[in-house]
Enzyme design. Structure first.
Site, short mmCIF file in Angstrom:
data_model
loop_
_atom_site.label_atom_id
_atom_site.label_comp_id
_atom_site.label_asym_id
_atom_site.label_seq_id
_atom_site.Cartn_x
_atom_site.Cartn_y
_atom_site.Cartn_z
N SER A 12 0.81 -1.22 0.00
CA SER A 12 0.00 0.00 0.00
C SER A 12 0.84 1.27 0.00
O SER A 12 0.40 2.31 -0.51
CB SER A 12 -0.93 0.01 1.22
OG SER A 12 -0.19 -0.05 2.42
N ASP A 188 0.08 6.11 11.14
CA ASP A 188 -0.25 4.99 12.01
C ASP A 188 1.00 4.19 12.40
O ASP A 188 0.90 3.05 12.83
CB ASP A 188 -1.27 4.06 11.34
CG ASP A 188 -0.77 3.51 10.00
OD1 ASP A 188 0.34 3.91 9.56
OD2 ASP A 188 -1.47 2.69 9.39
N HIS A 191 2.14 3.71 7.64
CA HIS A 191 1.82 4.34 6.35
C HIS A 191 2.19 5.82 6.34
O HIS A 191 1.79 6.56 7.25
CB HIS A 191 0.32 4.19 6.05
CG HIS A 191 -0.10 2.77 5.86
ND1 HIS A 191 -0.62 2.02 6.90
CD2 HIS A 191 -0.06 1.98 4.77
CE1 HIS A 191 -0.90 0.81 6.44
NE2 HIS A 191 -0.57 0.75 5.16
#
Length: 216
Positions: A12, A188, A191
């Site tokens: 991601s 977090d 990310h």
């Protein structure tokens, strides 16, 4: 001389909500890949470089290997940049069935061996996975740090073994977290924010440009 093809691979962090069609306005997403592609695309416009982002959210290195033919080999890239590892750590840390065995080093080696065999002229860039003490990593920091440090060592060793350019990132994030809190860079603990992606892009460009890889 054909245009240089640069492929960004990963999870991601690389994906960046990239487009899944041919719309050039969104195709690279909003990750570090977009920042790098924009800067190099502008600076090297006469060479008309081509950038692909094939990062997929949630991927481990074994997932990359499973799709390597269609999302790497078939594109015949001149340069492949890989940033992966945090999902391997996440699955292992959470005790999920997919993380019962840690396949990080084994699968990473498979990816590099197959690439070297099928695309011997393709240059490799291996980016170091990273975390900061915030969010999920902060809940069990020592275990997370130990796992990620192990992966960082693996990536460093594989880069040396496969004559790849190694992009260290943990130290850069550690220094950044001294400027302001960790969440500013990794919202977090894992990310990146926009500032975090710019940090990755700057480190990548600094190391890769210094290596001379873009001039080959």
């Amino acid at each position: 001389m054909s245009a240089k093809v640069i492929l960004f691979q990963g999870d991601s962090i690389t994906d960046g909500n990239r487009g899944r069609d041919e719309d050039p306005n969104h195709i690279l997403g909003h990750s570090y890949a977009y920042i790098i592609g924009g800067k190099l695309g502008n600076e090297l416009a006469e060479q008309r470089p081509v950038f692909y982002n094939r990062g997929i959210s949630g991927d481990r290195i074994s997932d990359l290997y499973a799709r390597w033919n269609e999302d790497a080999i078939s594109l015949k890239p001149d340069i492949i940049s890989i940033l992966v590892g945090v999902n391997d750590a996440w699955r292992w840390m959470k005790g999920e069935p997919s993380g019962v065995t840690d396949r990080f080093e084994r699968a990473y080696r498979h990816v590099l061996e197959e690439t070297r065999e099928v695309l011997p002229q393709t240059k490799l860039i291996l980016c170091e996975p990273f975390i900061l003490k915030h969010g999920a990593p902060a809940e069990d920091w020592e275990a997370w740090e130990e796992r990620i440090c192990h992966y960082q060592k693996v990536v460093r060793q594989l880069a040396e073994e496969f004559n790849a350019v190694h992009v260290p990132l943990q130290e850069a994030f550690d220094k950044a977290a001294q400027r302001t809190d960790a969440a500013y860079w990794l919202w977090d603990g894992v990310h990146p924010t926009a500032a975090g992606h710019d940090l990755i892009a700057r480190e990548w460009l600094h190391i890769v440009e210094k290596s001379g890889l873009l001039n080959d």
